[in-house]
Enzyme design. Structure first.
Site, PDB file in Angstrom:
ATOM      1  CG  HIS A  63      45.702  44.034  -9.452  1.00 52.18           C
ATOM      2  ND1 HIS A  63      44.674  43.505 -10.193  1.00 52.18           N
ATOM      3  CD2 HIS A  63      45.233  45.177  -8.920  1.00 52.18           C
ATOM      4  CE1 HIS A  63      43.625  44.286 -10.100  1.00 52.18           C
ATOM      5  NE2 HIS A  63      43.937  45.318  -9.355  1.00 52.18           N
ATOM      6  CG  HIS A  64      52.533  44.675 -10.505  1.00 50.16           C
ATOM      7  ND1 HIS A  64      52.788  44.813 -11.861  1.00 50.16           N
ATOM      8  CD2 HIS A  64      52.210  45.912 -10.052  1.00 50.16           C
ATOM      9  CE1 HIS A  64      52.657  46.084 -12.199  1.00 50.16           C
ATOM     10  NE2 HIS A  64      52.305  46.763 -11.128  1.00 50.16           N
ATOM     11  CB  CYS A  65      50.982  38.207  -8.824  1.00 53.73           C
ATOM     12  SG  CYS A  65      50.966  37.600 -10.520  1.00 53.73           S
ATOM     13  CB  ALA A  66      50.749  42.174  -5.100  1.00 55.54           C
ATOM     14  CD  GLU A  67      42.368  42.240  -7.166  1.00 62.82           C
ATOM     15  OE1 GLU A  67      41.322  42.882  -7.219  1.00 62.82           O
ATOM     16  OE2 GLU A  67      42.554  41.182  -7.778  1.00 62.82           O
TER      17      GLU A  67
END
Length: 110
Positions: A63-67
């Site tokens: 998610h790359h801290c962007a869920e």
């Protein structure tokens, strides 16, 4: 910044030409700031990451801290290739070469 942009722009151009590879975000390489987020049709990003790692190519998957953004865009997860001043076209060619084999290694006939 110049070397980062050169490598990421080269990767952007190569990856956009590849079937079944979709870069998420802007259509302008310079707006990606050295980071290319992507998906491969019908292959989970964690599988993509593991296959590339087996070829010596490091990418991130998840998610790359962007869920919340992923949910909004309709993705469960994505892959992410990051470029810096120490990357060059050789690194990109290795990424693209490995990426071009992912679907075949997962059993798809393209």
């Amino acid at each position: 910044h110049k070397l980062e942009l050169e490598a990421s722009s080269y990767a952007f151009d190569k990856m956009r030409q590849m079937p079944h590879i979709h870069i998420i975000g802007s259509d302008k390489a310079e707006e990606h700031n050295g980071i290319l987020t992507f998906v491969v049709d019908n292959v989970h990003p964690h599988d993509v990451s593991e296959l590339l790692a087996a070829d010596g190519v490091a990418v991130r998957a998840g998610h790359h801290c962007a869920e919340p953004l992923h949910r909004f865009l309709g993705y469960h997860a994505t892959g992410r290739a990051s470029f810096a001043f120490y990357n060059d076209k050789t690194d990109v060619d290795r990424l693209v070469g490995s990426l071009s084999t992912v679907r075949g290694r997962m059993g798809y006939d393209d």
